[in-house]
Design a protein around this motif. Structure first.
Motif, PDB file in Angstrom:
ATOM      1  N   LEU A  11     -52.392  38.243  73.583  1.00 53.05           N
ATOM      2  CA  LEU A  11     -52.149  39.082  74.759  1.00 53.05           C
ATOM      3  C   LEU A  11     -53.218  40.163  74.915  1.00 53.05           C
ATOM      4  CD1 LEU A  11     -48.276  39.403  74.507  1.00 53.05           C
ATOM      5  CD2 LEU A  11     -49.575  38.123  76.235  1.00 53.05           C
ATOM      6  N   ARG A  12     -53.609  40.804  73.818  1.00 48.11           N
ATOM      7  CA  ARG A  12     -54.676  41.824  73.907  1.00 48.11           C
ATOM      8  C   ARG A  12     -55.963  41.205  74.441  1.00 48.11           C
ATOM      9  NH1 ARG A  12     -52.135  44.140  69.233  1.00 48.11           N
ATOM     10  NH2 ARG A  12     -53.391  42.847  67.835  1.00 48.11           N
ATOM     11  N   SER A  13     -56.300  40.029  73.933  1.00 46.61           N
ATOM     12  CA  SER A  13     -57.530  39.365  74.371  1.00 46.61           C
ATOM     13  C   SER A  13     -57.450  38.975  75.845  1.00 46.61           C
ATOM     14  CB  SER A  13     -57.787  38.137  73.495  1.00 46.61           C
ATOM     15  OG  SER A  13     -58.971  37.504  73.907  1.00 46.61           O
ATOM     16  N   LEU A  14     -56.342  38.385  76.264  1.00 48.60           N
ATOM     17  CA  LEU A  14     -56.189  37.963  77.662  1.00 48.60           C
ATOM     18  C   LEU A  14     -56.155  39.159  78.612  1.00 48.60           C
ATOM     19  CD1 LEU A  14     -53.665  35.006  77.358  1.00 48.60           C
ATOM     20  CD2 LEU A  14     -56.081  34.875  78.006  1.00 48.60           C
ATOM     21  N   GLN A  15     -55.642  40.300  78.143  1.00 46.21           N
ATOM     22  CA  GLN A  15     -55.651  41.493  78.991  1.00 46.21           C
ATOM     23  C   GLN A  15     -57.074  41.998  79.209  1.00 46.21           C
ATOM     24  OE1 GLN A  15     -51.785  44.134  78.769  1.00 46.21           O
ATOM     25  NE2 GLN A  15     -52.628  43.856  76.715  1.00 46.21           N
ATOM     26  N   ARG A  16     -57.921  41.824  78.213  1.00 48.23           N
ATOM     27  CA  ARG A  16     -59.324  42.241  78.362  1.00 48.23           C
ATOM     28  C   ARG A  16     -60.095  41.257  79.234  1.00 48.23           C
ATOM     29  NH1 ARG A  16     -58.579  43.232  72.993  1.00 48.23           N
ATOM     30  NH2 ARG A  16     -59.667  41.338  72.382  1.00 48.23           N
ATOM     31  N   ASP A  17     -59.786  39.953  79.101  1.00 50.65           N
ATOM     32  CA  ASP A  17     -60.512  38.923  79.842  1.00 50.65           C
ATOM     33  C   ASP A  17     -59.582  37.742  80.101  1.00 50.65           C
ATOM     34  OD1 ASP A  17     -62.213  37.045  80.927  1.00 50.65           O
ATOM     35  OD2 ASP A  17     -63.506  36.875  79.165  1.00 50.65           O
ATOM     36  N   GLY A  18     -58.971  37.730  81.269  1.00 45.35           N
ATOM     37  CA  GLY A  18     -58.039  36.669  81.631  1.00 45.35           C
ATOM     38  C   GLY A  18     -58.703  35.325  81.856  1.00 45.35           C
ATOM     39  N   ARG A  19     -60.024  35.304  81.935  1.00 43.12           N
ATOM     40  CA  ARG A  19     -60.748  34.048  82.159  1.00 43.12           C
ATOM     41  C   ARG A  19     -61.365  33.478  80.888  1.00 43.12           C
ATOM     42  NH1 ARG A  19     -64.401  34.260  87.414  1.00 43.12           N
ATOM     43  NH2 ARG A  19     -64.553  32.098  86.774  1.00 43.12           N
ATOM     44  N   ILE A  20     -61.021  34.059  79.752  1.00 39.45           N
ATOM     45  CA  ILE A  20     -61.592  33.583  78.498  1.00 39.45           C
ATOM     46  C   ILE A  20     -61.215  32.114  78.289  1.00 39.45           C
ATOM     47  CG2 ILE A  20     -59.621  34.371  77.101  1.00 39.45           C
ATOM     48  CD1 ILE A  20     -61.636  35.054  74.860  1.00 39.45           C
ATOM     49  N   GLN A  21     -62.153  31.336  77.853  1.00 39.92           N
ATOM     50  CA  GLN A  21     -61.918  29.914  77.586  1.00 39.92           C
ATOM     51  C   GLN A  21     -60.994  29.796  76.376  1.00 39.92           C
ATOM     52  OE1 GLN A  21     -64.133  26.967  78.639  1.00 39.92           O
ATOM     53  NE2 GLN A  21     -64.894  28.120  80.377  1.00 39.92           N
ATOM     54  N   ASN A  22     -60.135  28.793  76.381  1.00 38.80           N
ATOM     55  CA  ASN A  22     -59.174  28.620  75.292  1.00 38.80           C
ATOM     56  C   ASN A  22     -59.869  28.494  73.941  1.00 38.80           C
ATOM     57  OD1 ASN A  22     -56.428  28.157  74.240  1.00 38.80           O
ATOM     58  ND2 ASN A  22     -57.267  26.147  73.759  1.00 38.80           N
ATOM     59  N   ILE A  23     -60.990  27.811  73.903  1.00 42.30           N
ATOM     60  CA  ILE A  23     -61.694  27.635  72.629  1.00 42.30           C
ATOM     61  C   ILE A  23     -62.169  28.980  72.076  1.00 42.30           C
ATOM     62  CG2 ILE A  23     -63.991  27.137  73.569  1.00 42.30           C
ATOM     63  CD1 ILE A  23     -63.992  24.816  71.378  1.00 42.30           C
ATOM     64  N   ASP A  24     -62.635  29.862  72.965  1.00 45.60           N
ATOM     65  CA  ASP A  24     -63.074  31.195  72.538  1.00 45.60           C
ATOM     66  C   ASP A  24     -61.882  32.072  72.154  1.00 45.60           C
ATOM     67  OD1 ASP A  24     -65.746  30.504  73.016  1.00 45.60           O
ATOM     68  OD2 ASP A  24     -65.575  31.074  75.130  1.00 45.60           O
TER      69      ASP A  24
END
Length: 152
Positions: A11-24
């Motif tokens: 959740l912290r990561s997705l809040q920073r970048d909602g377009r992050i690739q699943n692999i990353d």
């Protein structure tokens, strides 16, 4: 839903970048891609993740002024309050509305072009919403912090 540390990292990561690739994302949180994607889907299905959005800079699209309007109602009965809520849902300039406990009945965040546009908006639209008795407007001098992240 009980969140563990991996869910919180996701959740912290997705809040920073909602377009992050699943692999990353998987690398960042210490999972392989498949279990990571499964967890994201579970968070979405549980309603923890409501939606993904682009954060637009209002000034670059002609909405350079944000004001906060404190609203006092004529009546605080359920029917009048519901009518107010229904009316403000249709006003795109009002980007947030909070019903309040305390001095005022509602607090609005309004995005608009400039102070003259707000003056017209208040006179022509805001004060004509049913149940609005009084409006007091606060104009911020500067925004020093604005976050869309829930502290996890």
């Amino acid at each position: 839903m009980q969140l563990d540390q991996i869910d919180r990292r996701i959740l912290r990561s997705l809040q920073r970048d909602g377009r992050i690739q699943n692999i990353d994302l998987a690398k960042e949180v210490g999972l392989s891609p498949s279990p990571c994607l499964r967890r994201v889907r579970l968070l979405e299905e549980a309603g923890v993740i409501k939606r993904y959005v682009a954060v637009v800079d209002g000034a670059t699209v002609g909405l350079g002024l944000t004001v906060f309007a404190r609203i006092w109602f004529r009546s605080q009965d359920a029917e009048s309050t519901a009518a107010f809520i229904e009316a403000i849902q249709k006003v795109p300039e009002i980007v947030e509305c909070h019903l309040m406990v305390g001095d005022c009945d509602a607090l609005l965040r309004i995005m608009i072009a400039d102070l003259n546009s707000y003056w017209r908006f208040q006179a022509d639209r805001l004060t004509r919403i049913g149940n609005v008795r009084n409006v007091k407007t606060d104009v911020p001098m500067a925004t020093v912090k604005r976050s869309f992240e829930v502290p996890l």
